[in-house]
Design a protein around this motif. Structure first.
Motif, short mmCIF file in Angstrom:
data_model
loop_
_atom_site.label_atom_id
_atom_site.label_comp_id
_atom_site.label_asym_id
_atom_site.label_seq_id
_atom_site.Cartn_x
_atom_site.Cartn_y
_atom_site.Cartn_z
N UNK A 32 0.77 -1.15 0.01
CA UNK A 32 0.05 0.05 0.00
C UNK A 32 0.93 1.22 -0.09
N UNK A 33 2.17 1.39 0.76
CA UNK A 33 2.82 2.34 0.95
C UNK A 33 3.62 2.48 -0.48
N UNK A 34 3.81 1.31 -1.14
CA UNK A 34 4.65 1.58 -2.31
C UNK A 34 3.57 2.20 -3.46
N UNK A 35 2.41 1.92 -3.46
CA UNK A 35 1.35 2.48 -4.28
C UNK A 35 1.34 3.97 -4.03
N UNK A 36 1.22 4.30 -2.62
CA UNK A 36 1.23 5.63 -2.02
C UNK A 36 2.50 6.47 -2.52
N UNK A 37 3.64 5.92 -2.76
CA UNK A 37 4.93 6.60 -3.22
C UNK A 37 4.98 6.80 -4.77
N UNK A 38 4.07 5.91 -5.48
CA UNK A 38 4.13 5.91 -6.68
C UNK A 38 3.15 6.80 -7.20
N UNK A 39 2.05 7.02 -6.43
CA UNK A 39 1.02 7.66 -7.19
C UNK A 39 1.13 9.28 -6.47
N UNK A 40 1.62 9.45 -5.21
CA UNK A 40 2.17 10.83 -4.78
C UNK A 40 0.56 11.61 -4.66
N UNK A 41 -0.32 11.27 -3.82
CA UNK A 41 -1.51 12.10 -4.03
C UNK A 41 -1.21 13.20 -3.24
N UNK A 42 -2.38 14.11 -3.27
CA UNK A 42 -2.38 15.29 -2.33
C UNK A 42 -2.47 14.92 -0.80
N UNK A 43 -3.61 14.06 -0.83
CA UNK A 43 -4.00 13.45 0.45
C UNK A 43 -3.99 12.18 0.72
N UNK A 44 -3.55 11.36 1.61
CA UNK A 44 -3.55 9.92 1.84
C UNK A 44 -4.17 9.71 2.82
N UNK A 45 -5.30 8.91 2.96
CA UNK A 45 -5.89 8.27 4.03
C UNK A 45 -5.45 7.02 4.47
N UNK A 46 -4.64 6.87 5.53
CA UNK A 46 -4.00 5.54 5.68
C UNK A 46 -4.56 4.73 6.98
N UNK A 47 -5.58 3.81 6.66
CA UNK A 47 -6.30 3.23 7.62
C UNK A 47 -5.31 1.93 8.20
N UNK A 48 -4.93 2.04 9.44
CA UNK A 48 -4.33 0.98 10.12
C UNK A 48 -2.92 0.32 9.02
N UNK A 49 -2.37 1.35 8.84
CA UNK A 49 -1.22 0.83 7.84
C UNK A 49 -0.24 0.04 8.69
N UNK A 50 -0.11 0.28 10.08
CA UNK A 50 0.62 -0.41 11.03
C UNK A 50 0.32 -1.93 11.56
N UNK A 51 -0.83 -2.12 11.18
CA UNK A 51 -1.44 -3.26 11.55
C UNK A 51 -0.69 -4.60 11.09
N UNK A 52 -0.32 -5.39 11.98
CA UNK A 52 0.35 -6.73 11.39
C UNK A 52 1.75 -6.43 11.28
N UNK A 53 2.28 -5.23 11.17
CA UNK A 53 3.72 -5.11 10.66
C UNK A 53 4.77 -5.41 11.83
N UNK A 54 5.88 -5.94 11.38
CA UNK A 54 6.78 -6.33 12.37
C UNK A 54 7.49 -5.17 12.55
#
Ligand SMILES: Nc1ncnc2c1ncn2[C@@H]1O[C@H](COP(=O)(O)OP(=O)(O)OP(=O)(O)O)[C@@H](O)[C@H]1O
Ligand SMILES: [Mg+2]
Length: 263
Positions: A159-181
């Motif tokens: 999801x973060x790769x998509x974010x970096x490629x798309x470079x939106x003005x506003x990113x809504x990041x819903x629990x981007x940290x869940x399940x991450x080591x």
């Protein structure tokens, strides 16, 4: 500078027998250049807010508005909102069979660009390479079908790769940290922080203060029972971690109930 405004937003969902109001008057204003965090107990409407801003048809706006640079976006379909600069990283990213991750990324970038200014293959691959290395991801991940068989953490990183490629003005990041080591949490945070600047704003939904040590928010909001009940600076998240939501309910004179009493 771009502005995203949520004004007195009321949102209902249709259930089998009745419609239920989930958001009961949410107000929020954010500008590019700012990172806002939303915390709050399970089932209070955080994902509902992000899905409604992005235009998911399951959520019905019964009152209020969502404005992007002063213009209401409620009548726009999801792809138009995306073209206008909104991006949603979902709590549960979907799998798409038959479309490779790289194909998806290129299509997503091009869908946001005018027809006479599509990204070239060379420019795309260069940008992809740069972001893969920033996120410590293997190139092989981009040749696999989107999210299919990805582990929980791989989906989030993607999801973060998509974010970096798309470079939106506003990113809504819903629990981007869940399940991450622990290492992945740092990598994901590094990715988000790399976009920080005057042309980027983010609304980060999280349950854990830990993420906010890495991505330090300008504003922290607490959502309870479909409303934002308190906003403050990064210290508010630290206070919540220590005192829990019950403490805040007491302080605000809200009913002491840790389950959603909305039904
Ligand atoms: N598509 C849907 N269909 C039916 N009910 C829904 C739908 N989306 C949300 N809800 C309900 O709306 C309420 C709020 O859900 P939401 O996912 O917004 O909560 P949340 O704050 O994101 O919770 P969590 O912290 O657990 O992710 C819940 O009671 C949920 O069951
Ligand atoms: Mg949620």
């Amino acid at each position: 500078m771009a502005t995203l405004e949520v004004k007195d937003l009321h949102v209902s969902i249709k259930e089998e027998k009745e419609t239920r109001e989930i958001l009961k008057g949410v107000n929020l204003t954010m500008n590019t250049g700012e990172i806002h965090a939303i915390m709050g107990p399970n089932g209070t409407g955080k994902s509902t807010l992000s899905q409604t801003i992005m235009g998911n048809g399951a959520y019905h706006v019964t009152q209020g508005d969502v404005l992007l640079n002063g213009e209401s976006i409620l009548g726009m379909p999801v792809d138009e909102r995306a073209r206008k600069g909104l991006f949603l990283a979902m709590q549960y990213p979907a799998e798409i069979q038959g479309v490779t991750n790289a194909e998806f990324l290129r299509a997503a970038i091009n869908a946001r660009r005018p027809e006479d200014d599509q990204i070239s293959v060379m420019a795309f691959l260069k940008e992809l390479d740069k972001n893969l290395s920033l996120l410590d991801m293997s190139e092989q991940m981009t040749e696999r079908y989107l999210n299919e068989g990805f582990s929980g953490g791989e989906k989030k990183r993607n999801e973060i790769l998509q974010l970096l490629m798309i470079k939106p003005s506003f990113a809504l990041l819903d629990e981007i940290d869940s399940g991450l080591d622990i290492d992945a949490l740092q990598v994901v945070s590094k990715g988000v922080n790399s976009l920080r600047g005057d042309n980027f704003g983010s609304l980060i939904i999280t349950h854990y203060q830990r993420l906010l040590n890495y991505i330090v928010p300008d504003v922290v909001h607490v959502m309870m029972d479909g409303r934002i009940v308190k906003s403050g600076d990064a210290d508010l998240a630290k206070k919540l971690e220590k005192e829990g939501y019950a403490g805040l309910r007491d302080e605000l004179g809200l009913k002491v109930s840790l389950v959603d009493d909305n039904r």
